[in-house]
Design a protein around this motif. Structure first.
Motif, PDB file in Angstrom:
ATOM      1  N   GLU A  68       1.214  -1.213   0.003  1.00 57.71           N
ATOM      2  CA  GLU A  68      -0.020   0.130   0.096  1.00 57.71           C
ATOM      3  C   GLU A  68       0.765   1.312  -0.301  1.00 57.71           C
ATOM      4  N   ASP A  69       1.647   1.028   1.005  1.00 57.45           N
ATOM      5  CA  ASP A  69       2.868   2.178   0.527  1.00 57.45           C
ATOM      6  C   ASP A  69       3.301   3.024  -0.389  1.00 57.45           C
ATOM      7  N   THR A  70       3.152   1.809  -1.097  1.00 56.26           N
ATOM      8  CA  THR A  70       4.730   1.959  -2.444  1.00 56.26           C
ATOM      9  C   THR A  70       3.316   2.397  -3.635  1.00 56.26           C
ATOM     10  N   ILE A  71       1.616   3.042  -3.485  1.00 55.26           N
ATOM     11  CA  ILE A  71       1.417   3.186  -4.344  1.00 55.26           C
ATOM     12  C   ILE A  71       1.077   4.868  -4.967  1.00 55.26           C
ATOM     13  N   PRO A  72       1.035   5.234  -6.473  1.00 51.50           N
ATOM     14  CA  PRO A  72       1.021   3.853  -7.578  1.00 51.50           C
ATOM     15  C   PRO A  72       2.741   3.532  -7.713  1.00 51.50           C
ATOM     16  N   TYR A  73       2.291   3.071  -7.770  1.00 54.48           N
ATOM     17  CA  TYR A  73       4.176   2.283  -8.566  1.00 54.48           C
ATOM     18  C   TYR A  73       3.862   1.195 -10.239  1.00 54.48           C
ATOM     19  N   THR A  74       4.986   1.330 -10.998  1.00 60.08           N
ATOM     20  CA  THR A  74       5.030   0.712 -12.422  1.00 60.08           C
ATOM     21  C   THR A  74       5.887  -0.441 -12.491  1.00 60.08           C
ATOM     22  N   VAL A  75       5.093  -1.449 -12.574  1.00 58.46           N
ATOM     23  CA  VAL A  75       5.346  -2.680 -13.125  1.00 58.46           C
ATOM     24  C   VAL A  75       5.891  -3.224 -15.013  1.00 58.46           C
ATOM     25  N   ALA A  76       7.513  -2.976 -14.954  1.00 59.81           N
ATOM     26  CA  ALA A  76       7.764  -3.087 -16.322  1.00 59.81           C
ATOM     27  C   ALA A  76       7.721  -4.273 -16.985  1.00 59.81           C
ATOM     28  N   LEU A  77       7.386  -4.527 -17.906  1.00 59.05           N
ATOM     29  CA  LEU A  77       8.541  -6.260 -18.565  1.00 59.05           C
ATOM     30  C   LEU A  77       9.873  -5.231 -18.864  1.00 59.05           C
ATOM     31  N   VAL A  78      10.274  -6.112 -18.543  1.00 59.02           N
ATOM     32  CA  VAL A  78      12.516  -5.310 -18.731  1.00 59.02           C
ATOM     33  C   VAL A  78      13.043  -6.257 -19.837  1.00 59.02           C
ATOM     34  N   LYS A  79      13.183  -5.764 -20.885  1.00 56.49           N
ATOM     35  CA  LYS A  79      14.645  -6.772 -22.480  1.00 56.49           C
ATOM     36  C   LYS A  79      15.455  -6.980 -21.661  1.00 56.49           C
ATOM     37  N   LEU A  80      16.071  -7.045 -20.964  1.00 60.42           N
ATOM     38  CA  LEU A  80      17.564  -7.527 -20.613  1.00 60.42           C
ATOM     39  C   LEU A  80      18.686  -7.226 -21.797  1.00 60.42           C
ATOM     40  N   THR A 108      18.803  -3.163  -6.550  1.00 56.49           N
ATOM     41  CA  THR A 108      18.154  -4.270  -5.093  1.00 56.49           C
ATOM     42  C   THR A 108      17.391  -3.160  -4.018  1.00 56.49           C
ATOM     43  N   ARG A 109      16.378  -3.916  -4.000  1.00 58.89           N
ATOM     44  CA  ARG A 109      15.210  -2.181  -3.156  1.00 58.89           C
ATOM     45  C   ARG A 109      15.098  -3.447  -2.022  1.00 58.89           C
ATOM     46  N   LYS A 110      13.810  -3.070  -1.101  1.00 57.06           N
ATOM     47  CA  LYS A 110      12.828  -3.502   0.027  1.00 57.06           C
ATOM     48  C   LYS A 110      11.559  -3.403  -1.184  1.00 57.06           C
ATOM     49  N   ILE A 120      11.191  -7.676   6.339  1.00 57.74           N
ATOM     50  CA  ILE A 120      11.642  -7.151   4.867  1.00 57.74           C
ATOM     51  C   ILE A 120      12.044  -7.781   3.812  1.00 57.74           C
ATOM     52  N   VAL A 121      10.896  -7.950   2.701  1.00 57.78           N
ATOM     53  CA  VAL A 121      11.763  -8.783   1.660  1.00 57.78           C
ATOM     54  C   VAL A 121      12.247  -7.733   0.638  1.00 57.78           C
ATOM     55  N   TYR A 122      13.639  -8.046   0.508  1.00 58.49           N
ATOM     56  CA  TYR A 122      14.127  -7.551  -0.515  1.00 58.49           C
ATOM     57  C   TYR A 122      13.904  -8.278  -2.008  1.00 58.49           C
ATOM     58  N   GLY A 123      14.123  -7.128  -3.041  1.00 58.14           N
ATOM     59  CA  GLY A 123      14.212  -8.144  -4.036  1.00 58.14           C
ATOM     60  C   GLY A 123      14.601  -7.120  -5.557  1.00 58.14           C
ATOM     61  N   TYR A 124      15.122  -7.751  -6.645  1.00 55.99           N
ATOM     62  CA  TYR A 124      15.023  -6.497  -7.676  1.00 55.99           C
ATOM     63  C   TYR A 124      14.400  -5.905  -8.121  1.00 55.99           C
ATOM     64  N   LYS A 125      14.790  -4.490  -8.470  1.00 60.20           N
ATOM     65  CA  LYS A 125      14.091  -3.217  -8.691  1.00 60.20           C
ATOM     66  C   LYS A 125      14.348  -3.419 -10.015  1.00 60.20           C
ATOM     67  N   PHE A 126      13.449  -1.949 -11.505  1.00 57.67           N
ATOM     68  CA  PHE A 126      15.188  -1.221 -12.252  1.00 57.67           C
ATOM     69  C   PHE A 126      14.327  -0.138 -12.004  1.00 57.67           C
ATOM     70  N   ARG A 127      16.039   0.879 -12.032  1.00 64.95           N
ATOM     71  CA  ARG A 127      15.312   2.410 -12.441  1.00 64.95           C
ATOM     72  C   ARG A 127      16.170   2.574 -13.399  1.00 64.95           C
ATOM     73  N   PRO A 128      16.336   4.004 -13.558  1.00 63.43           N
ATOM     74  CA  PRO A 128      16.694   4.708 -15.183  1.00 63.43           C
ATOM     75  C   PRO A 128      17.651   4.604 -15.042  1.00 63.43           C
ATOM     76  N   ARG A 129      18.509   4.385 -15.946  1.00 63.65           N
ATOM     77  CA  ARG A 129      19.954   4.366 -15.953  1.00 63.65           C
ATOM     78  C   ARG A 129      20.779   5.473 -15.677  1.00 63.65           C
ATOM     79  N   VAL A 130      22.021   5.355 -15.046  1.00 61.53           N
ATOM     80  CA  VAL A 130      22.630   5.988 -14.293  1.00 61.53           C
ATOM     81  C   VAL A 130      23.939   5.726 -14.871  1.00 61.53           C
ATOM     82  N   HIS A 131      24.707   6.275 -15.505  1.00 65.94           N
ATOM     83  CA  HIS A 131      26.320   6.235 -15.258  1.00 65.94           C
ATOM     84  C   HIS A 131      27.018   6.490 -14.573  1.00 65.94           C
TER      85      HIS A 131
END
Ligand code: ZN
Length: 135
Positions: A68-80, A108-110, A120-131
């Motif tokens: 609940e505390d993270t909405i709205p959130y975006t779920v993406a299909l990421v092409k590796l 890696t995020r909560k 607290i469950v950790y897992g992977y998320k994706f974020r805009p790429r920063v160099h």
């Protein structure tokens, strides 16, 4: 000693680990022990770069319990970069800023807090790429 080992295995534990097919070189994620292309056994672990781009996405406004505390959130299909498609939540971005083809990287995020115990469950998320150069 413990800390050093923890640090060293960190990448391994949180990285995107799939498999590579030794027959045709296909990179597989999630691991399934069989190559979807040539059906050869594929049990060689392969760590993905974690880099990819947004292939498609949808924004979630009604979250299941624990999210609940993270909405709205975006779920993406990421092409590796290596080929496979991975479904993951996007981080560090407003839903309206997401676009198809946007370069992203794994982080890696909560993911959520579980029940009364507050696990607290950790897992992977994706974020805009920063160099940023790796330290
Ligand atoms: Zn194969």
């Amino acid at each position: 000693m413990e800390v050093a080992r923890h640090w060293r295995t960190r990448h391994q534990r949180y990285g995107l680990v799939g498999e590579v097919c030794e027959s045709c070189g296909n990179k597989i994620f999630p691991p399934r022990d069989i190559c979807p292309d040539c059906e050869a056994p594929a049990k060689t672990p392969y760590t993905f770069s974690g880099l990819g781009e947004v292939y498609s996405y949808s924004t979630v406004y009604h979250a299941p319990e624990g999210y609940e505390d993270t909405i709205p959130y975006t779920v993406a299909l990421v092409k590796l970069e290596e080929g496979p498609l991975v479904t993951a939540q996007l981080a560090d971005i407003e839903p309206q800023q997401v676009s198809i083809g946007m370069p992203v990287e794994m982080t890696t995020r909560k993911v959520r807090q579980e029940g009364d115990l507050g696990v607290i469950v950790y897992g992977y998320k994706f974020r805009p790429r920063v160099h940023v150069p790796e330290v």
